[in-house]
Design a protein around this motif. Structure first.
Motif, PDB file in Angstrom:
ATOM      1  N   VAL A  19      48.814  43.097  45.965  1.00  0.00           N
ATOM      2  CA  VAL A  19      47.858  42.538  45.010  1.00  0.00           C
ATOM      3  C   VAL A  19      47.071  43.702  44.431  1.00  0.00           C
ATOM      4  CG1 VAL A  19      45.899  40.987  44.698  1.00  0.00           C
ATOM      5  CG2 VAL A  19      47.706  40.398  46.331  1.00  0.00           C
ATOM      6  N   VAL A  20      47.093  43.835  43.108  1.00  0.00           N
ATOM      7  CA  VAL A  20      46.447  44.967  42.447  1.00  0.00           C
ATOM      8  C   VAL A  20      44.965  44.694  42.227  1.00  0.00           C
ATOM      9  CG1 VAL A  20      46.450  46.450  40.400  1.00  0.00           C
ATOM     10  CG2 VAL A  20      48.618  45.563  41.327  1.00  0.00           C
ATOM     11  N   ARG A  21      44.644  43.582  41.585  1.00  0.00           N
ATOM     12  CA  ARG A  21      43.253  43.253  41.282  1.00  0.00           C
ATOM     13  C   ARG A  21      43.147  41.815  40.801  1.00  0.00           C
ATOM     14  NH1 ARG A  21      42.091  43.468  35.667  1.00  0.00           N
ATOM     15  NH2 ARG A  21      43.839  44.263  34.414  1.00  0.00           N
ATOM     16  N   GLN A  22      41.928  41.306  40.781  1.00  0.00           N
ATOM     17  CA  GLN A  22      41.707  39.992  40.185  1.00  0.00           C
ATOM     18  C   GLN A  22      41.569  40.159  38.687  1.00  0.00           C
ATOM     19  OE1 GLN A  22      38.765  37.466  42.051  1.00  0.00           O
ATOM     20  NE2 GLN A  22      38.393  36.320  40.183  1.00  0.00           N
ATOM     21  N   LEU A  23      42.275  39.313  37.955  1.00  0.00           N
ATOM     22  CA  LEU A  23      42.254  39.402  36.493  1.00  0.00           C
ATOM     23  C   LEU A  23      41.178  38.509  35.902  1.00  0.00           C
ATOM     24  CD1 LEU A  23      43.536  40.475  33.898  1.00  0.00           C
ATOM     25  CD2 LEU A  23      45.203  38.599  34.030  1.00  0.00           C
ATOM     26  N   SER A  25      38.775  34.486  36.648  1.00  0.00           N
ATOM     27  CA  SER A  25      38.524  33.247  37.370  1.00  0.00           C
ATOM     28  C   SER A  25      38.074  32.217  36.351  1.00  0.00           C
ATOM     29  CB  SER A  25      37.450  33.444  38.448  1.00  0.00           C
ATOM     30  OG  SER A  25      37.208  32.239  39.143  1.00  0.00           O
ATOM     31  N   GLY A  26      38.878  31.165  36.184  1.00  0.00           N
ATOM     32  CA  GLY A  26      38.600  30.176  35.165  1.00  0.00           C
ATOM     33  C   GLY A  26      38.205  28.842  35.746  1.00  0.00           C
ATOM     34  N   LYS A  27      38.195  27.831  34.889  1.00  0.00           N
ATOM     35  CA  LYS A  27      37.704  26.518  35.290  1.00  0.00           C
ATOM     36  C   LYS A  27      38.637  25.816  36.260  1.00  0.00           C
ATOM     37  CE  LYS A  27      39.496  24.727  30.891  1.00  0.00           C
ATOM     38  NZ  LYS A  27      39.113  24.152  29.593  1.00  0.00           N
ATOM     39  N   GLU A  28      39.939  26.174  36.242  1.00  0.00           N
ATOM     40  CA  GLU A  28      40.833  25.495  37.167  1.00  0.00           C
ATOM     41  C   GLU A  28      41.633  26.434  38.054  1.00  0.00           C
ATOM     42  OE1 GLU A  28      44.007  26.123  33.950  1.00  0.00           O
ATOM     43  OE2 GLU A  28      42.174  24.971  33.722  1.00  0.00           O
ATOM     44  N   ALA A  29      41.509  27.761  37.838  1.00  0.00           N
ATOM     45  CA  ALA A  29      42.331  28.672  38.629  1.00  0.00           C
ATOM     46  C   ALA A  29      41.757  30.084  38.629  1.00  0.00           C
ATOM     47  CB  ALA A  29      43.757  28.700  38.064  1.00  0.00           C
ATOM     48  N   MET A  30      42.245  30.873  39.588  1.00  0.00           N
ATOM     49  CA  MET A  30      41.991  32.310  39.616  1.00  0.00           C
ATOM     50  C   MET A  30      43.324  33.011  39.388  1.00  0.00           C
ATOM     51  SD  MET A  30      39.365  32.803  42.830  1.00  0.00           S
ATOM     52  CE  MET A  30      40.553  32.098  43.982  1.00  0.00           C
ATOM     53  N   VAL A  31      43.293  34.137  38.657  1.00  0.00           N
ATOM     54  CA  VAL A  31      44.512  34.857  38.337  1.00  0.00           C
ATOM     55  C   VAL A  31      44.396  36.283  38.859  1.00  0.00           C
ATOM     56  CG1 VAL A  31      46.069  35.625  36.510  1.00  0.00           C
ATOM     57  CG2 VAL A  31      44.884  33.433  36.285  1.00  0.00           C
ATOM     58  N   PHE A  32      45.461  36.747  39.541  1.00  0.00           N
ATOM     59  CA  PHE A  32      45.500  38.094  40.097  1.00  0.00           C
ATOM     60  C   PHE A  32      46.686  38.854  39.520  1.00  0.00           C
ATOM     61  CE2 PHE A  32      43.034  35.706  43.110  1.00  0.00           C
ATOM     62  CZ  PHE A  32      42.110  36.607  43.619  1.00  0.00           C
ATOM     63  N   VAL A  33      46.497  40.159  39.329  1.00  0.00           N
ATOM     64  CA  VAL A  33      47.595  41.042  38.958  1.00  0.00           C
ATOM     65  C   VAL A  33      48.292  41.471  40.241  1.00  0.00           C
ATOM     66  CG1 VAL A  33      48.250  43.219  37.868  1.00  0.00           C
ATOM     67  CG2 VAL A  33      46.368  41.867  36.922  1.00  0.00           C
ATOM     68  N   VAL A  34      49.613  41.316  40.283  1.00  0.00           N
ATOM     69  CA  VAL A  34      50.373  41.636  41.494  1.00  0.00           C
ATOM     70  C   VAL A  34      51.579  42.494  41.133  1.00  0.00           C
ATOM     71  CG1 VAL A  34      49.652  39.509  42.650  1.00  0.00           C
ATOM     72  CG2 VAL A  34      51.789  39.530  41.343  1.00  0.00           C
ATOM     73  N   ARG A  35      52.096  43.178  42.154  1.00  0.00           N
ATOM     74  CA  ARG A  35      53.309  43.969  41.979  1.00  0.00           C
ATOM     75  C   ARG A  35      54.461  43.273  42.673  1.00  0.00           C
ATOM     76  NH1 ARG A  35      54.240  47.742  38.417  1.00  0.00           N
ATOM     77  NH2 ARG A  35      55.585  48.874  39.879  1.00  0.00           N
ATOM     78  N   CYS A  36      55.584  43.186  41.959  1.00  0.00           N
ATOM     79  CA  CYS A  36      56.811  42.599  42.499  1.00  0.00           C
ATOM     80  C   CYS A  36      57.926  43.620  42.273  1.00  0.00           C
ATOM     81  CB  CYS A  36      57.148  41.289  41.814  1.00  0.00           C
ATOM     82  SG  CYS A  36      55.814  40.062  41.826  1.00  0.00           S
TER      83      CYS A  36
END
Length: 292
Positions: A19-23, A25-36
């Motif tokens: 997990v790189v960082r949190q991108l 946080s919205g009204k229904e979700a949180m989004v994270f930048v990840v490496r795959c």
């Protein structure tokens, strides 16, 4: 950064590496930048229903199909299991819409996986490879505003032809991304539509028309700040009228002009109503005279 608990299962499954960082946080979700592996993607973690400000309004969930009959009955009863199933259906609605729209050629993030309430999808980026900004964070020249507005109206049409209405489309859930050019041509900036858990079925939801008109009006009002002539356009009613008439396709040439059709007046019916009212009034007067 340390992986949030909700992402730990994806790491254990080998779906993401770090997990790189949190991108955001919205009204229904949180989004994270990840490496795959060698790719950078984003992971959208849906918030639990009691932690969301955006409610699963019946307008949005109307006529959503649930394949499992036991789940459908539990959802109708509102049991604990039913609420859990309703939550799962709400989350999977975005996944289904993304796959459906991506297949139809709509500019949405490419979905890769949905696991344990987490949607793994494409990270939409700008020309520098950073996360793309939302439209509300960008200013436009009149020319660019007209171009992006036309592109998004065409995307709304493409979505509708695929049977989907976004339902919450505005400058806050459209990204301005750097899109690759076709056949080796130079790339360009263009809009990408995000946030689709409230997407509705165009044919099966009684509120679809109102939602589509609102979506298109939001686009008109936003881009009209930069190109004022857009404020007088009527693309929403025009699109829906063509859709209802079975005349809408991805190639339909729109004008932005809409004149509602007025049904021919049945004068015989109007005259009958007048005669009936006159007779009723005469009978009333006669009754009053008789009892006086």
């Amino acid at each position: 950064m340390k992986a949030p608990p909700r992402l730990q299962s994806l790491i254990e499954e080998g779906l993401i590496d770090t997990v790189v960082r949190q991108l955001m946080s919205g009204k229904e979700a949180m989004v994270f930048v990840v490496r795959c592996g060698d790719e950078t993607r984003c992971a959208k973690i849906y918030k639990e229903a009691n932690n969301r400000s955006f409610r699963q309004a019946v307008d949005y969930t109307e006529n959503r199909k649930v394949k499992n009959s036991r789940s459908a009955r539990a959802m109708a009863k509102g049991s604990k299991f039913g609420r859990q199933e309703q939550e799962a259906a709400w989350q999977s609605a975005e996944v289904d819409a993304l796959y459906r729209l991506a297949a139809a050629g709509v500019r949405v993030p490419q979905p890769y996986n949905f696991h344990d309430g987490v949607l793994l999808m494409e990270l939409v980026t700008d020309a520098n490879g950073d996360a793309a900004p939302r439209l509300n964070d960008v200013s436009f020249t009149p020319e660019d505003a007209r171009t992006h507005h036309a592109t998004l109206v065409a995307e709304v049409v493409r979505m509708l032809c695929a049977g989907v209405v976004h339902g919450d489309l505005s400058e806050f859930n459209i990204l301005l991304a750097h899109l690759p050019g076709a056949d080796g041509q130079e790339g360009h900036d263009g809009p990408v539509i995000i946030d689709l858990p409230q997407a509705v079925d165009a044919a099966g939801n009684n509120h679809a028309q109102r939602m589509l008109l609102r979506d298109v009006a939001n686009l008109r009002d936003f881009f009209g700040q930069f190109a004022p002539e857009l404020r007088s356009t009527q693309y929403g009613p025009e699109i829906w009228s063509l859709y209802q008439s079975g005349l809408l396709s991805n190639e339909t040439a729109l004008t932005g002009i809409y004149a509602p059709a007025h049904a021919d007046v049945d004068m015989q019916a109007v005259l009958r109503e007048i005669d009936d009212a006159r007779d009723e009034d005469a009978a009333r007067r006669l009754r009053m005279a008789t009892t006086a």
